[in-house]
Design an enzyme around this catalytic site. Structure first.
Site, PDB file in Angstrom:
ATOM      1  N   ARG A 194      -2.657   3.737  -6.594  1.00 29.83           N
ATOM      2  CA  ARG A 194      -3.182   2.651  -7.416  1.00 29.83           C
ATOM      3  C   ARG A 194      -2.013   2.048  -8.187  1.00 29.83           C
ATOM      4  O   ARG A 194      -1.019   2.714  -8.459  1.00 29.83           O
ATOM      5  CB  ARG A 194      -4.201   3.180  -8.421  1.00 29.83           C
ATOM      6  N   HIS A 203      -7.956   8.834  13.878  1.00 29.78           N
ATOM      7  CA  HIS A 203      -8.867   9.397  14.863  1.00 29.78           C
ATOM      8  C   HIS A 203     -10.304   9.273  14.362  1.00 29.78           C
ATOM      9  O   HIS A 203     -10.542   9.130  13.161  1.00 29.78           O
ATOM     10  CB  HIS A 203      -8.503  10.856  15.141  1.00 29.78           C
ATOM     11  N   ASN A 263      15.385   8.069   4.888  1.00 35.20           N
ATOM     12  CA  ASN A 263      16.018   9.318   4.493  1.00 35.20           C
ATOM     13  C   ASN A 263      15.574  10.441   5.426  1.00 35.20           C
ATOM     14  O   ASN A 263      14.875  10.202   6.422  1.00 35.20           O
ATOM     15  CB  ASN A 263      15.693   9.613   3.020  1.00 35.20           C
ATOM     16  N   GLY A 303       9.789   9.807  -1.858  1.00 40.18           N
ATOM     17  CA  GLY A 303       9.679  10.969  -0.985  1.00 40.18           C
ATOM     18  C   GLY A 303       8.258  11.467  -0.835  1.00 40.18           C
ATOM     19  O   GLY A 303       7.427  11.353  -1.729  1.00 40.18           O
ATOM     20  N   THR A 362      -3.587   3.758   0.959  1.00 39.04           N
ATOM     21  CA  THR A 362      -4.722   3.557   1.862  1.00 39.04           C
ATOM     22  C   THR A 362      -5.202   2.106   1.886  1.00 39.04           C
ATOM     23  O   THR A 362      -6.010   1.748   2.737  1.00 39.04           O
ATOM     24  CB  THR A 362      -5.912   4.442   1.432  1.00 39.04           C
ATOM     25  N   LYS A 363      -4.710   1.289   0.929  1.00 42.03           N
ATOM     26  CA  LYS A 363      -5.119  -0.117   0.824  1.00 42.03           C
ATOM     27  C   LYS A 363      -3.888  -0.978   0.606  1.00 42.03           C
ATOM     28  O   LYS A 363      -2.836  -0.489   0.203  1.00 42.03           O
ATOM     29  CB  LYS A 363      -6.082  -0.314  -0.355  1.00 42.03           C
TER      30      LYS A 363
END
Length: 189
Positions: free
Chosen positions: A183, A118, A88, A145, A168-169
């Site tokens: 989660r 970084h 989108n 979104g 993140t996992k």
């Protein structure tokens, strides 16, 4: 490489820290930016030209590709999408490393998919270092979104990533994830 210094591109491809201001990498990013600008300049009602411009950006794309205006990427050729992929408005894919999507995936507006990170050490950031890790997304995934998907993550099939989530996992098949960090909030049949 037996005493031979690696180029920054070779370091990037090997998953090692690399200087992102290297001339070869800057040229790659500039080429991707130019291709994204071409896509942005296409009349939104000219579906054939929009499809051609989007396919020029990507490494591989299945049938029924739909990329809306505002799409940005670092390379483009590291992005592979399956059948009926939709991105989108204002989706950004920082594809220093490969980003793969299965079939029937939708990415909501304002989403960031970032293979690149970084160093935490300030000197590494001053030295313009980065590391890029691949991202893989299965089939039938809806990323809502304003989500963020970080490098090194694998998202299974039949997954919904709720709006605003930060993944993140790894995410297993058949679930809904939400929150920061994301989660599992529900299992899907």
């Amino acid at each position: 490489m037996d005493g031979i210094a690696m180029t920054e591109m070779e370091k990037l491809k090997a998953g090692l820290a690399y200087r992102y201001d290297d001339a070869e990498l800057v040229a790659m990013k500039d080429t991707a930016s130019a291709r994204c600008a071409r896509l942005a300049a296409v009349d939104p009602l000219d579906t054939a030209e929009r499809d051609a411009a989007a396919r020029e950006i990507l490494g591989e794309a299945g049938p029924e590709l739909d990329i809306q205006p505002g799409f940005q990427c670092d390379n483009g050729k590291n992005i592979r999408v399956g059948r009926r992929f939709t991105a989108n408005f204002n989706v950004t894919v920082l594809d220093g490393a490969p980003v793969t999507f299965g079939d029937y995936c939708m990415v909501g507006p304002g989403t960031l998919i970032a293979t690149t990170g970084h160093p935490l050490d300030p000197q590494g950031r001053r030295d313009r270092l980065a590391v890029s890790k691949p991202i893989a997304v299965g089939d039938d995934v809806w990323i809502g979104g304003n989500c963020t998907i970080l490098g090194g993550v694998t998202i299974g099939s039949n997954v919904v990533v709720a709006a605003g989530a930060v993944v993140t996992k790894d995410v297993p098949d058949n679930c809904v994830v939400a929150g920061v960090p994301a989660r599992i909030v529900r299992r899907l049949g």
